[in-house]
Write an enzyme that holds these catalytic residues in place. Structure first.
Site, PDB file in Angstrom:
ATOM      1  N   GLY A 186      22.261   4.275  -7.462  1.00 26.19           N
ATOM      2  CA  GLY A 186      23.101   5.466  -7.542  1.00 26.19           C
ATOM      3  C   GLY A 186      22.312   6.657  -8.044  1.00 26.19           C
ATOM      4  CG  ASP A 187      24.284   9.274 -10.729  1.00 21.43           C
ATOM      5  OD1 ASP A 187      24.924  10.202 -11.249  1.00 21.43           O
ATOM      6  OD2 ASP A 187      24.544   8.068 -10.926  1.00 21.43           O
ATOM      7  CD  GLU A 188      23.363   4.188 -14.057  1.00 22.81           C
ATOM      8  OE1 GLU A 188      22.822   3.100 -13.805  1.00 22.81           O
ATOM      9  OE2 GLU A 188      24.390   4.295 -14.745  1.00 22.81           O
TER      10      GLU A 188
END
Length: 856
Positions: A519-521
Site C-alpha cells: 500500500g502506502d507504507e
C-alpha cells in the site's frame, strides 16, 4: 659469672647491628633496582606518555603510590601543567579542571620551596588554614611532594598520596622518591631526544620515498620506450615470418592487445579506385564480419578522409551525427553502440590504404590520449607490413581459397561459441531476475517485506554481537494517499508511489535499505549510526521533499509523510518488536498532525485509562525527582552535575521523557500547564540544592501573550534570577512572533538568565545572537561534530565566537561523545562541553562512567 652475662649481651648487640645493616643494604638494593628499571624504561620507551606509567609501576613496588601524579612547569606560561595523573578517588576530569590551580595548591608550594615536603592530613589542613596554599581535591591521609630538578633549576614536582591512615611514608621511601626525581629529568630528556630522532628519520624516509618515486618514473619511461621498440621489431618480423595474411592479422591483434584494450578490433582496407571499403579482419562481441560497402559517412570513412587518428566517445558521436559529418543508414541498438571508439589510418607512401580500429562496449574501457599515441605509433609500421603482404596475395591465389575456407570455419566456430556463451549469460540473467522478483516490489522496484525483514534480522543479530553498531528503523505512512487514488485514479496512485520511492532513495546512503511493505507504507533501515540525530536528519529530508505537491495530468494534490522512528536497543529480541515500536511512533505522528516524525517512547504503548489524560496520568505515576532530573546544573567552575539521577537521555542531548510529557499534552492549555508545573518544580529543586546555575529547556509558547504573565509569575518564585538559565530552542525562536521576541528580550533586561539551545542545527543565523543578549549558547550536536570535518563550519564558528565574546555569552559544544574530541574542539576556541564521559574517564572512574557532564 660476669663473663656468662656478657656473652648474651654482646650477641644481642651484634644481632641488632646486623639487622640495621641488613635493612640498610635492602634499602640500597631497592634504590639500585629502581634506578636500573628507570634507566631501562628511559632507553626503551618511545613516547613520554608511556614513560610516566612505567615510572608509576616501578614506584608501586617500593612506595605506597596508587595515587601518584607528575606536574611540569610550562616555561612560556609559568604554570604547572599535569603530565601524568592516577588517583584512587579523584578522576582525571577533576585534575584537568584544576590544572591551572596547581600553582596555588600544595604542589605549587613544593615547587616554590624547592624541597621535599611531607604532610599528614591534619598537617595539610593546618597549612591550608594558615594560608600557605589552597586545599585541592579529596584530602589524603598522607601526602608527599618531591621537586624535580634539571641541573640546578626546578622544572616540576613528583607527588604521591595515600588515603590509608596506616600507610604512611618512611624516610627510606622518601629517599627513594627523591632519588627517582633526580633521574626523572634525565629520563624525560632522553625520551624527548628519541622522539626528535624518530621525527627526523620519518622526514628523511619521506625524502627518500620521493626520490624513489622520481627514479621509478624515469624507469617507467624507459620501459615504455623499450616496449615500443620491441613492438616495432615484432611488427617488422611479420613481413617475413607470417605464413599468410590472416596470420598477419591475428598476430597484429595480439600485438595491439599487449598495448591497449583490443577485445573488439577490426582492420579495414580502402580501394581508392573503386571507392569500396572491405573488412578482411573483424573481431567483435556483438557484430559479425560486415560486408564490403561503398565509401559513405561512417567513423571509418572519417579516419580515412582526415588521414588522422580519431578518438570518439558518446558526446562527440552525438555532435558528429548532429552536424552531418557521420550518418547512420539504419538505427543501432543502444546495447551494440560503442561507448569508446579508436581508429588510426594505415598510411603508406601511396596514401591511406585502410585503418585499424579498437572499440569498447558498456564502458568496459575508455580510450585515452595515450592510447591514441600508441595506436598511431604502430599504425605506420602495420601499414607497411600489410602493403607487403597484400602485394604477394596475387601470387598465392590458390592458397587463398583454402585459407578462406579455413577462416570461414573458424569464424563459424567462433560465432557458435559466442552464441553458446550468450545463451549461458541469458540463463544467468533469467535466474537473477527470478530472485530479484521474489524479493522486490513489482511496482516500485524496492525491496519487499521479505527482503527487509531478512536484512533487519541480520542487522539485529550483528548489533547484539557488536553493541557499538547502532541502527534505526523509520516506518513511513503517506498522508492523503487515499485522496490521490479517489480523485486521480489508481494509475495516478501508482505513479505517485513510484515517484515517492525515488524521492526516498535520495535521502539515504548506499548501504541503507528502503523497502515497501505494501500500500502506502514504507520502511527504511539505517545502519552504522553514531547518534540518533542521524535518523532524525533522514526523516527531516523526507518530510521536506514530501512538502512539494504531486502533479498528474494537470491536477495537483498535497501529500506528506508521517514517520515513526525507533533506535537500536538491547531490549529488542526480534524484528516484530522493532516494527511494532516504529509503527506505534508513526501512528502517534499521524495523530499529532501528520507530515512529521516522532521517536518511539515506551509511553506510546502503555495502556492508559480513557477517562484520564495521558500526560496527567503519567505525571501522577512519576516521583517528584523525575521531573526535575531534566535540569543540567553548572557550578562556579563550569562543571555540570545533575540534581538527581536522570531518567532516559538528557534533554540537551536528545529525545527525553521531559519532551514526551509535553508532547502528550492534549491541547495548548494543557501543554502550558504541564510546562509551568515543571518550571515550578525546577525552581524548587535548584533552590533546595543551593547550586549556582541550572539549564532548563522551555517552550516558546510561554513567551506569547497572555501566557507570558503566567510565565513571569512562575519566575518570581526564584530568589536568584540567574539560578536557572531558561533554554529556548533556536528553531522556535527563529520563527517566533515579534511579541515573543520582545518578551524574550524583556526577560534578559529584567536580569533573568536565558540561553539558546540547538544553535546552527540546520543553518547558522548570527542575527539572533546580535539582537538578543543570551547568557548561554548551546551548539547543536550536528554543528559541533562538523566543525572538525569541514573548514566552512569552522569559519562559521569563528563568527559565532566573535559575537558571543562581545556579548559575554558562554558557548557550549554538545554531543553524545563530545568529550572524545575535547582537545580538538578546544583548539577551535570552544572551552565548554556537555556530553558523556570519555573512555579514559570511564576507565579511571567506573562509578560515573555513564553520567553526563559539562567540562572545561
Amino acid at each position: 659469672m660476669e663473663d656468662k652475662l656478657t656473652v648474651p649481651s654482646n650477641l644481642a648487640h651484634q644481632n641488632k647491628r646486623l639487622k640495621a645493616l641488613l635493612k640498610k643494604y635492602k634499602h640500597a638494593h631497592h634504590l639500585q633496582n629502581a634506578l636500573i628499571l628507570l634507566s631501562e624504561q628511559a632507553s626503551t620507551v618511545a613516547e613520554l606518555t608511556l614513560l610516566y606509567p612505567a615510572i608509576h609501576d616501578i614506584l608501586q613496588k617500593y612506595v605506597p603510590s596508587k595515587s601518584f601524579y607528575v606536574v611540569l612547569s610550562n616555561r612560556h606560561t609559568n604554570l604547572l601543567e599535569l603530565s601524568y595523573f592516577s588517583d584512587e578517588k579523584d578522576g582525571l576530569a577533576i585534575a584537568l579542571n584544576q590544572h591551572n590551580s596547581f600553582n596555588e595548591g600544595a604542589t605549587g608550594y613544593v615547587f616554590k620551596q624547592g624541597k621535599t615536603t611531607y604532610f599528614t592530613k591534619q598537617q595539610m589542613q593546618d597549612a591550608a588554614n594558615n594560608g600557605l596554599f589552597k586545599a585541592l581535591g579529596t584530602p589524603a591521609e598522607h601526602w608527599i611532594g618531591v621537586p624535580v630538578f634539571q641541573e640546578k633549576s626546578i622544572i616540576g614536582v613528583l607527588a604521591a598520596q595515600s588515603y590509608d591512615t596506616k600507610q604512611g611514608y618512611s624516610p627510606q621511601q622518601i629517599q627513594l622518591l627523591e632519588v627517582m626525581s633526580l633521574y626523572l629529568a634525565t629520563a624525560i630528556e632522553r625520551v624527548k631526544k628519541r622522539e626528535q630522532l624518530e621525527a627526523e628519520v620519518k622526514v628523511r624516509t619521506q625524502a627518500l620515498t620521493q626520490s624513489n618515486a622520481a627514479l621509478n618514473l624515469e624507469v617507467e619511461q624507459r620501459k615504455r620506450a623499450l616496449q615500443r621498440q620491441q613492438i616495432l621489431f615484432k611488427i617488422s618480423e611479420l613481413a617475413t615470418q607470417a605464413k599468410n595474411i590472416d596470420d598477419v592479422y591475428l598476430q597484429l591483434h595480439e600485438i595491439i592487445k599487449s598495448i591497449t584494450y583490443a577485445d573488439n578490433l577490426y582492420i579495414a582496407l580502402y580501394n581508392k579506385d573503386s571507392g569500396w571499403l572491405s573488412f578482411p579482419y573483424y573481431v567483435d562481441e556483438f557484430k559479425k564480419n560486415p560486408q564490403s560497402r561503398r565509401f559513405s559517412k561512417g567513423y571509418s570513412e572519417l579516419v580515412i578522409s582526415t588521414e588522422e587518428t580519431q578518438l570518439i566517445h558518446p558526446d562527440r558521436a552525438k555532435a558528429l551525427i548532429q552536424d552531418g559529418t557521420v550518418q547512420r543508414t539504419s538505427p543501432v541498438p543502444e546495447k551494440q553502440m560503442a561507448t569508446s571508439w579508436l581508429g588510426a589510418p594505415l598510411k603508406t607512401s601511396q596514401g591511406v590504404i585502410g585503418l585499424i580500429v579498437c572499440q569498447a562496449y558498456n564502458n568496459k574501457h575508455i580510450f585515452s590520449q595515450d592510447d591514441c599515441e600508441l595506436i598511431t605509433f604502430v599504425s605506420h609500421q602495420i601499414a607497411t607490413v600489410l602493403q607487403t603482404k597484400l602485394a604477394n596475395i596475387a601470387l598465392k591465389k590458390s592458397h587463398q581459397e583454402l585459407e578462406f575456407r579455413v577462416d570461414e570455419k573458424t569464424k563459424e566456430l567462433r560465432q557458435a561459441n559466442l552464441h553458446l556463451q550468450m545463451q549461458i549469460d541469458e540463463r544467468k540473467k533469467i535466474e537473477q531476475q527470478l530472485y530479484h522478483d521474489a524479493h522486490h516490489d513489482s511496482l516500485t522496484g524496492l525491496a519487499n517485506r521479505s527482503l527487509f525483514l531478512t536484512q533487519l534480522e541480520k542487522t539485529l543479530q550483528e548489533y547484539h554481537r557488536f553493541v557499538e553498531q547502532h541502527f534505526a528503523v523509520l516506518f513511513i505512512d503517506l498522508d492523503k494517499f487515499k485522496s490521490i487514488n479517489d480523485q486521480l485514479g489508481h494509475h495516478a496512485g501508482d505513479q505517485f508511489l513510484i515517484s515517492v520511492s525515488k524521492l526516498f532513495s535520495q535521502c539515504i546512503r548506499e548501504h541503507d535499505l528502503l523497502a515497501r511493505l505494501g500500500g502506502d507504507e514504507f520502511v527504511i533501515l539505517l545502519t552504522h549510526l553514531t547518534e540518533p540525530q542521524q535518523a532524525e536528519d533522514v526523516a527531516n529530508r523526507i518530510i521536506n521533499l514530501m512538502a512539494e505537491p504531486f502533479c498528474f495530468k494537470g491536477s495537483s494534490l498535497q501529500s506528506g509523510a508521517s514517520i515513526g522512528i525507533t533506535y537500536s536497543n538491547q531490549s529488542y529480541k526480534n524484528t516484530d518488536e522493532i516494527i511494532r515500536d516504529a509503527d506505534a511512533a508513526m501512528y502517534y505522528a499521524k495523530n499529532s498532525g501528520r507530515n512529521r516524525y516522532e521517536l518511539f517512547h515506551p509511553l506510546l504503548t502503555q495502556a492508559i485509562p480513557e477517562q484520564q489524560s495521558p500526560v496527567l496520568h503519567y505525571l501522577e505515576q512519576l516521583p517528584m525527582n523525575f521531573r526535575s532530573s531534566e535540569i543540567i546544573t553548572l557550578d562556579e567552575n563550569c562543571q555540570s552535575e545533575s540534581l538527581l539521577e536522570a531518567f532516559g537521555e538528557h534533554p540537551i542531548l536528545g529525545y527525553t521523557s521531559f519532551d514526551i510529557l509535553k508532547k502528550f499534552a492534549c491541547d495548548k492549555e494543557q501543554h502550558l500547564n504541564v510546562e509551568l508545573q515543571l518550571l515550578q518544580q525546577a525552581y524548587t529543586q535548584t533552590s533546595n540544592a543551593n547550586l549556582n546555575v541550572g539549564l532548563l529547556p522551555c517552550s516558546s509558547l510561554l513567551l506569547a501573550h497572555p501566557e507570558f504573565n503566567l510565565f513571569t509569575d512562575a519566575l518570581s518564585q526564584c530568589e536568584n534570577k540567574t539560578q536557572l538559565c531558561l533554554l529556548f530552542d533556536e528553531q522556535e525562536i527563529r520563527y517566533a512572533s515579534a511579541t515573543q521576541i520582545e518578551n524574550l528580550k524583556q526577560l534578559s533586561l529584567n536580569g533573568y538568565s536565558i540561553g539558546l539551545n540547538n544553535f546552527a542545527k540546520d543553518k547558522c543565523e548570527l542575527n539572533l545572537l546580535s539582537e538578543i543578549d543570551f547568557d548561554y549558547l548551546l551548539l547543536s550536536s550536528t554543528f559541533s561534530k562538523r566543525i572538525l570535518q569541514q573548514a566552512s563550519y569552522d569559519l562559521q564558528l569563528q563568527g559565532v565566537l566573535a559575537i558571543t565574546k562581545i556579548k559575554n555569552t558562554k558557548v557550549i559544544a554538545k554531543g553524545p561523545a563530545i568529550l572524545n574530541f575535547r582537545a580538538l574542539l578546544d583548539k577551535h576556541g570552544l572551552g565548554f562541553f556537555i556530553g558523556k564521559q570519555s573512555a579514559l574517564n570511564s576507565s579511571l572512574q567506573p562509578s560515573i562512567s555513564h553520567s553526563e557532564s559539562l567540562q572545561r
